[in-house]
Design a protein around this motif. Structure first.
Motif, PDB file in Angstrom:
ATOM      1  N   GLU A   7       0.839  -1.195   0.000  1.00  0.00           N
ATOM      2  CA  GLU A   7       0.000   0.000   0.000  1.00  0.00           C
ATOM      3  C   GLU A   7       0.881   1.254   0.000  1.00  0.00           C
ATOM      4  N   PRO A   8       0.593   2.226  -0.869  1.00  0.00           N
ATOM      5  CA  PRO A   8       1.390   3.457  -0.842  1.00  0.00           C
ATOM      6  C   PRO A   8       1.067   4.276   0.404  1.00  0.00           C
ATOM      7  N   LYS A   9       2.094   4.911   0.927  1.00  0.00           N
ATOM      8  CA  LYS A   9       1.889   5.821   2.053  1.00  0.00           C
ATOM      9  C   LYS A   9       1.397   7.158   1.519  1.00  0.00           C
ATOM     10  N   GLU A  10       0.982   8.028   2.397  1.00  0.00           N
ATOM     11  CA  GLU A  10       0.375   9.297   1.989  1.00  0.00           C
ATOM     12  C   GLU A  10       1.271  10.122   1.071  1.00  0.00           C
ATOM     13  N   ASN A  11       2.575  10.111   1.301  1.00  0.00           N
ATOM     14  CA  ASN A  11       3.494  10.933   0.513  1.00  0.00           C
ATOM     15  C   ASN A  11       4.151  10.183  -0.639  1.00  0.00           C
ATOM     16  N   ASP A  12       3.806   8.915  -0.858  1.00  0.00           N
ATOM     17  CA  ASP A  12       4.372   8.131  -1.960  1.00  0.00           C
ATOM     18  C   ASP A  12       3.746   8.573  -3.282  1.00  0.00           C
ATOM     19  N   SER A  13       4.553   8.631  -4.311  1.00  0.00           N
ATOM     20  CA  SER A  13       4.068   8.994  -5.634  1.00  0.00           C
ATOM     21  C   SER A  13       3.514   7.764  -6.349  1.00  0.00           C
ATOM     22  N   ILE A  14       2.399   7.946  -7.054  1.00  0.00           N
ATOM     23  CA  ILE A  14       1.855   6.891  -7.904  1.00  0.00           C
ATOM     24  C   ILE A  14       1.831   7.369  -9.352  1.00  0.00           C
ATOM     25  N   ASP A  15       2.571   8.430  -9.658  1.00  0.00           N
ATOM     26  CA  ASP A  15       2.571   9.022 -10.990  1.00  0.00           C
ATOM     27  C   ASP A  15       2.981   8.018 -12.050  1.00  0.00           C
ATOM     28  N   CYS A  16       2.350   8.101 -13.202  1.00  0.00           N
ATOM     29  CA  CYS A  16       2.689   7.262 -14.347  1.00  0.00           C
ATOM     30  C   CYS A  16       2.130   7.926 -15.598  1.00  0.00           C
ATOM     31  N   HIS A  17       2.879   7.876 -16.672  1.00  0.00           N
ATOM     32  CA  HIS A  17       2.433   8.490 -17.917  1.00  0.00           C
ATOM     33  C   HIS A  17       1.311   7.699 -18.589  1.00  0.00           C
ATOM     34  N   LEU A  18       0.996   6.535 -18.078  1.00  0.00           N
ATOM     35  CA  LEU A  18      -0.067   5.715 -18.651  1.00  0.00           C
ATOM     36  C   LEU A  18      -1.397   5.879 -17.915  1.00  0.00           C
ATOM     37  N   GLN A  19      -1.427   6.752 -16.907  1.00  0.00           N
ATOM     38  CA  GLN A  19      -2.649   6.974 -16.132  1.00  0.00           C
ATOM     39  C   GLN A  19      -3.505   8.061 -16.768  1.00  0.00           C
ATOM     40  N   GLN A  20      -4.788   7.912 -16.560  1.00  0.00           N
ATOM     41  CA  GLN A  20      -5.716   8.997 -16.847  1.00  0.00           C
ATOM     42  C   GLN A  20      -6.915   8.830 -15.929  1.00  0.00           C
ATOM     43  N   VAL A  21      -7.589   9.921 -15.683  1.00  0.00           N
ATOM     44  CA  VAL A  21      -8.770   9.879 -14.829  1.00  0.00           C
ATOM     45  C   VAL A  21      -9.981   9.983 -15.740  1.00  0.00           C
ATOM     46  N   GLY A  22     -10.892   9.043 -15.582  1.00  0.00           N
ATOM     47  CA  GLY A  22     -12.087   9.049 -16.402  1.00  0.00           C
ATOM     48  C   GLY A  22     -13.308   8.684 -15.597  1.00  0.00           C
ATOM     49  N   MET A  23     -14.287   9.528 -15.626  1.00  0.00           N
ATOM     50  CA  MET A  23     -15.563   9.275 -14.940  1.00  0.00           C
ATOM     51  C   MET A  23     -15.362   8.902 -13.473  1.00  0.00           C
ATOM     52  N   GLU A  41      -9.693  -0.167 -15.158  1.00  0.00           N
ATOM     53  CA  GLU A  41      -9.733   0.613 -13.923  1.00  0.00           C
ATOM     54  C   GLU A  41      -8.703   0.052 -12.956  1.00  0.00           C
ATOM     55  N   VAL A  42      -7.913   0.936 -12.373  1.00  0.00           N
ATOM     56  CA  VAL A  42      -6.882   0.524 -11.431  1.00  0.00           C
ATOM     57  C   VAL A  42      -7.036   1.317 -10.136  1.00  0.00           C
ATOM     58  N   SER A  43      -6.266   0.930  -9.149  1.00  0.00           N
ATOM     59  CA  SER A  43      -6.282   1.624  -7.865  1.00  0.00           C
ATOM     60  C   SER A  43      -4.905   2.237  -7.628  1.00  0.00           C
ATOM     61  N   PRO A  44      -4.791   3.174  -6.707  1.00  0.00           N
ATOM     62  CA  PRO A  44      -3.467   3.719  -6.370  1.00  0.00           C
ATOM     63  C   PRO A  44      -2.480   2.630  -5.957  1.00  0.00           C
ATOM     64  N   THR A  45      -2.959   1.580  -5.307  1.00  0.00           N
ATOM     65  CA  THR A  45      -2.084   0.484  -4.887  1.00  0.00           C
ATOM     66  C   THR A  45      -1.509  -0.238  -6.101  1.00  0.00           C
ATOM     67  N   ILE A  46      -2.334  -0.493  -7.099  1.00  0.00           N
ATOM     68  CA  ILE A  46      -1.856  -1.147  -8.319  1.00  0.00           C
ATOM     69  C   ILE A  46      -0.837  -0.262  -9.020  1.00  0.00           C
ATOM     70  N   CYS A  47      -1.125   1.026  -9.152  1.00  0.00           N
ATOM     71  CA  CYS A  47      -0.198   1.946  -9.815  1.00  0.00           C
ATOM     72  C   CYS A  47       1.132   2.040  -9.063  1.00  0.00           C
ATOM     73  N   PHE A  48       1.074   2.054  -7.750  1.00  0.00           N
ATOM     74  CA  PHE A  48       2.285   2.163  -6.935  1.00  0.00           C
ATOM     75  C   PHE A  48       3.179   0.942  -7.116  1.00  0.00           C
ATOM     76  N   ASN A  49       2.600  -0.238  -7.312  1.00  0.00           N
ATOM     77  CA  ASN A  49       3.350  -1.480  -7.432  1.00  0.00           C
ATOM     78  C   ASN A  49       3.693  -1.857  -8.870  1.00  0.00           C
ATOM     79  N   CYS A  50       3.142  -1.180  -9.845  1.00  0.00           N
ATOM     80  CA  CYS A  50       3.367  -1.503 -11.250  1.00  0.00           C
ATOM     81  C   CYS A  50       4.802  -1.153 -11.667  1.00  0.00           C
ATOM     82  N   ASP A  51       5.484  -2.106 -12.300  1.00  0.00           N
ATOM     83  CA  ASP A  51       6.866  -1.872 -12.724  1.00  0.00           C
ATOM     84  C   ASP A  51       6.981  -0.763 -13.762  1.00  0.00           C
ATOM     85  N   ALA A  52       5.995  -0.619 -14.638  1.00  0.00           N
ATOM     86  CA  ALA A  52       6.036   0.454 -15.633  1.00  0.00           C
ATOM     87  C   ALA A  52       6.010   1.818 -14.937  1.00  0.00           C
TER      88      ALA A  52
END
Length: 79
Positions: A7-23, A41-52
């Motif tokens: 699980e990402p902590k409050e200050n952990d980045s989940i940034d990724c160029h493949l993300q977008q917010v929709g609906m 659809e993904v969650s911040p936890t998935i994005c934080f752990n994704c190797d990409a």
């Protein structure tokens, strides 16, 4: 070796160029939607752990196309 997502902590980045917010949902443009029960659809936890996403955050790689391959091997996988 554990396959649990961290699980990402409050200050952990989940940034990724493949993300977008929709609906109101976080969407991964690299998610392959094949089959009846798949989603992009993904969650911040998935994005934080994704190797990409980790590559993007660590070295700034922002490939134009999300052509990502996952190579499984004993004990894990490699992007």
């Amino acid at each position: 070796m554990s396959n649990q997502l961290i699980e990402p902590k409050e200050n952990d980045s989940i940034d990724c160029h493949l993300q977008q917010v929709g609906m109101g949902s976080l969407i991964c443009r690299a998610a392959r939607q094949t089959g009846d029960k798949t989603t992009n659809e993904v969650s911040p936890t998935i994005c934080f752990n994704c190797d990409a996403g980790k590559v993007y955050r660590d070295v700034g790689c922002d490939a134009i196309l999300p052509k990502i391959r996952i190579y499984p091997y004993m004990g894990g996988s490699s992007f």
